[in-house]
Motif scaffolding. Structure first.
Motif, PDB file in Angstrom:
ATOM      1  N   SER A  30       0.753  -1.325   0.280  1.00 56.93           N
ATOM      2  CA  SER A  30       0.015   0.037   0.057  1.00 56.93           C
ATOM      3  C   SER A  30       0.819   1.329  -0.090  1.00 56.93           C
ATOM      4  O   SER A  30       1.781   1.300   0.525  1.00 56.93           O
ATOM      5  CB  SER A  30      -0.972  -0.049   1.198  1.00 56.93           C
ATOM      6  OG  SER A  30      -1.790   1.365   1.089  1.00 56.93           O
ATOM      7  N   ARG A  31       0.436   2.367  -0.782  1.00 59.42           N
ATOM      8  CA  ARG A  31       1.180   3.526  -0.805  1.00 59.42           C
ATOM      9  C   ARG A  31       0.797   4.370   0.577  1.00 59.42           C
ATOM     10  O   ARG A  31       1.451   5.384   1.172  1.00 59.42           O
ATOM     11  CB  ARG A  31       0.666   4.327  -1.952  1.00 59.42           C
ATOM     12  CG  ARG A  31       1.012   3.985  -3.299  1.00 59.42           C
ATOM     13  CD  ARG A  31       0.815   4.826  -4.452  1.00 59.42           C
ATOM     14  NE  ARG A  31       0.782   4.406  -5.674  1.00 59.42           N
ATOM     15  CZ  ARG A  31       1.807   4.572  -6.681  1.00 59.42           C
ATOM     16  NH1 ARG A  31       2.815   4.956  -5.934  1.00 59.42           N
ATOM     17  NH2 ARG A  31       1.842   3.866  -7.665  1.00 59.42           N
ATOM     18  N   LEU A  32      -0.360   4.061   1.156  1.00 58.73           N
ATOM     19  CA  LEU A  32      -1.002   4.871   2.161  1.00 58.73           C
ATOM     20  C   LEU A  32       0.089   5.059   3.293  1.00 58.73           C
ATOM     21  O   LEU A  32       0.162   6.265   3.813  1.00 58.73           O
ATOM     22  CB  LEU A  32      -2.194   4.477   2.609  1.00 58.73           C
ATOM     23  CG  LEU A  32      -3.159   5.320   3.454  1.00 58.73           C
ATOM     24  CD1 LEU A  32      -3.294   6.449   2.790  1.00 58.73           C
ATOM     25  CD2 LEU A  32      -4.339   4.655   3.888  1.00 58.73           C
ATOM     26  N   PRO A  33       0.903   4.086   3.861  1.00 54.02           N
ATOM     27  CA  PRO A  33       1.483   4.365   5.067  1.00 54.02           C
ATOM     28  C   PRO A  33       2.713   5.533   4.705  1.00 54.02           C
ATOM     29  O   PRO A  33       2.970   6.391   5.819  1.00 54.02           O
ATOM     30  CB  PRO A  33       2.368   2.907   5.480  1.00 54.02           C
ATOM     31  CG  PRO A  33       1.200   2.122   4.991  1.00 54.02           C
ATOM     32  CD  PRO A  33       0.526   2.546   3.668  1.00 54.02           C
ATOM     33  N   LYS A  34       3.178   5.193   3.718  1.00 57.56           N
ATOM     34  CA  LYS A  34       4.200   6.406   3.439  1.00 57.56           C
ATOM     35  C   LYS A  34       3.846   7.811   3.236  1.00 57.56           C
ATOM     36  O   LYS A  34       4.462   8.633   3.501  1.00 57.56           O
ATOM     37  CB  LYS A  34       5.208   5.760   2.448  1.00 57.56           C
ATOM     38  CG  LYS A  34       6.341   4.882   2.665  1.00 57.56           C
ATOM     39  CD  LYS A  34       7.318   5.439   3.613  1.00 57.56           C
ATOM     40  CE  LYS A  34       8.424   4.620   3.960  1.00 57.56           C
ATOM     41  NZ  LYS A  34       9.309   5.358   4.957  1.00 57.56           N
ATOM     42  N   GLN A  59       9.389   6.313  -2.851  1.00 56.77           N
ATOM     43  CA  GLN A  59       9.064   7.068  -1.710  1.00 56.77           C
ATOM     44  C   GLN A  59      10.244   8.210  -1.654  1.00 56.77           C
ATOM     45  O   GLN A  59      10.178   9.194  -0.902  1.00 56.77           O
ATOM     46  CB  GLN A  59       9.114   6.196  -0.588  1.00 56.77           C
ATOM     47  CG  GLN A  59       8.039   5.180  -0.383  1.00 56.77           C
ATOM     48  CD  GLN A  59       8.229   3.850   0.247  1.00 56.77           C
ATOM     49  OE1 GLN A  59       9.299   3.595   0.544  1.00 56.77           O
ATOM     50  NE2 GLN A  59       7.250   3.028   0.319  1.00 56.77           N
ATOM     51  N   CYS A  60      11.487   7.853  -2.151  1.00 57.04           N
ATOM     52  CA  CYS A  60      12.422   8.986  -2.291  1.00 57.04           C
ATOM     53  C   CYS A  60      11.866  10.077  -2.860  1.00 57.04           C
ATOM     54  O   CYS A  60      12.204  11.347  -2.688  1.00 57.04           O
ATOM     55  CB  CYS A  60      13.653   8.311  -3.015  1.00 57.04           C
ATOM     56  SG  CYS A  60      14.616   6.976  -1.620  1.00 57.04           S
ATOM     57  N   VAL A  61      11.459   9.735  -4.237  1.00 58.64           N
ATOM     58  CA  VAL A  61      10.944  10.908  -5.055  1.00 58.64           C
ATOM     59  C   VAL A  61       9.883  11.646  -4.479  1.00 58.64           C
ATOM     60  O   VAL A  61       9.714  12.791  -4.780  1.00 58.64           O
ATOM     61  CB  VAL A  61      10.536  10.183  -6.479  1.00 58.64           C
ATOM     62  CG1 VAL A  61       9.883  11.425  -7.114  1.00 58.64           C
ATOM     63  CG2 VAL A  61      11.820   9.655  -7.144  1.00 58.64           C
TER      64      VAL A  61
END
Length: 278
Positions: A30-34, A226-228
């Motif tokens: 999932s993208r949501l936590p980050k 996540q870095c971007v």
């Protein structure tokens, strides 16, 4: 210590390479936590964009038993709720190797269907013949390179406080890039090498501070996407909400895949080109 979402994936573990079609190998995250960690609201993101993956190790069998090969381009939209862990993606693609498909169209539709289910969003796939791949060629990045700036670097842990506006900053439009970018896989610690392009219109960013900031990711443990998103949110905060901003990372290929996250205040698709290290 909190468990990383990829700890249950095949990443960093010994894996059997399955060569018969197995879509269950895909491991979504999932993208949501980050996004929550970065203070981003999924219903009101400050960017649009996509994650562009390129594959150079795709093969399958025709009904006659003859192998076919292709390069492939995968575009995961930012509206997709999940990313796919890269090793699981490689294992999944490898499972095509000894599988018979009627034709390229069936391969394409199978990839689009499986990846869209895993990502929970519409993934676009393009297959390229070797002639098409050759004709695409390689490009140089647009804009001005930061890599020859004379700077002292002593911070290799992520530090957004390094970002500064230039003294008496005026409004400017420019594109800057570096080939010196490196981060680390958050599970295995392996290095992820890449080039980062930043295009913006707003108050002038101090170039030396920008390079110091980008190099502070050298020991940062985050996935490519996540870095971007960290870079985008930090620059967006520095420049203010009225800025135009695009951050595009082109990562060096590993295991036949390169990952290229694109985040922008401006609508439109990312241009998928190939660099010398890709």
């Amino acid at each position: 210590m909190n468990q990383h979402p990829a700890d249950d994936s095949p990443l960093g573990k010994s894996s059997a390479y399955v060569s018969v079609y197995t879509p269950s190998l895909l491991f979504p995250i999932s993208r949501l936590p980050k996004w929550r960690e970065l203070g981003l609201n999924p219903d009101d993101l400050p960017f649009s964009g996509a994650d562009v993956w390129n594959c150079y190790e795709l093969s399958w069998l025709t009904p006659s038993g003859k192998p076919e090969i292709a390069a492939a381009e995968f575009v995961f939209p930012i509206t997709a709720q999940r990313i796919v862990e890269s090793k699981s993606f490689k294992l999944y693609l490898n499972s095509f190797n000894q599988t018979v498909f009627r034709d390229r169209h069936e391969v394409l539709r199978t990839l689009e269907s499986d990846l869209s289910v895993a990502a929970q969003g519409p993934v676009m796939v393009k297959l390229l013949t070797m002639d098409q791949l050759y004709r695409k060629g390689m490009v140089e990045l647009p804009g001005e390179c930061l890599d020859d700036l004379q700077v002292d670097i002593d911070q290799y842990q992520y530090n957004p406080d390094l970002l500064l506006l230039a003294p008496a900053a005026r409004r400017i439009r420019e594109t800057l890039y570096t080939h010196l970018f490196k981060s680390n896989c958050p599970v295995t610690g392996q290095p992820d090498w890449g080039s980062v392009v930043i295009s913006y219109a707003g108050a002038t960013v101090d170039r030396k501070s920008l390079l110091r900031y980008l190099l502070s990711f050298r020991q940062q443990a985050d996935f490519h996407e996540q870095c971007v998103e960290r870079i985008f949110t930090d620059l967006y905060s520095l420049l203010g909400g009225r800025c135009e901003l695009t951050v595009y990372a082109r990562y060096v290929r590993r295991g036949g895949l390169d990952i290229n996250p694109y985040r922008s205040t401006e609508p439109g698709p990312a241009d998928n080109f190939r660099l010398a290290r890709q």
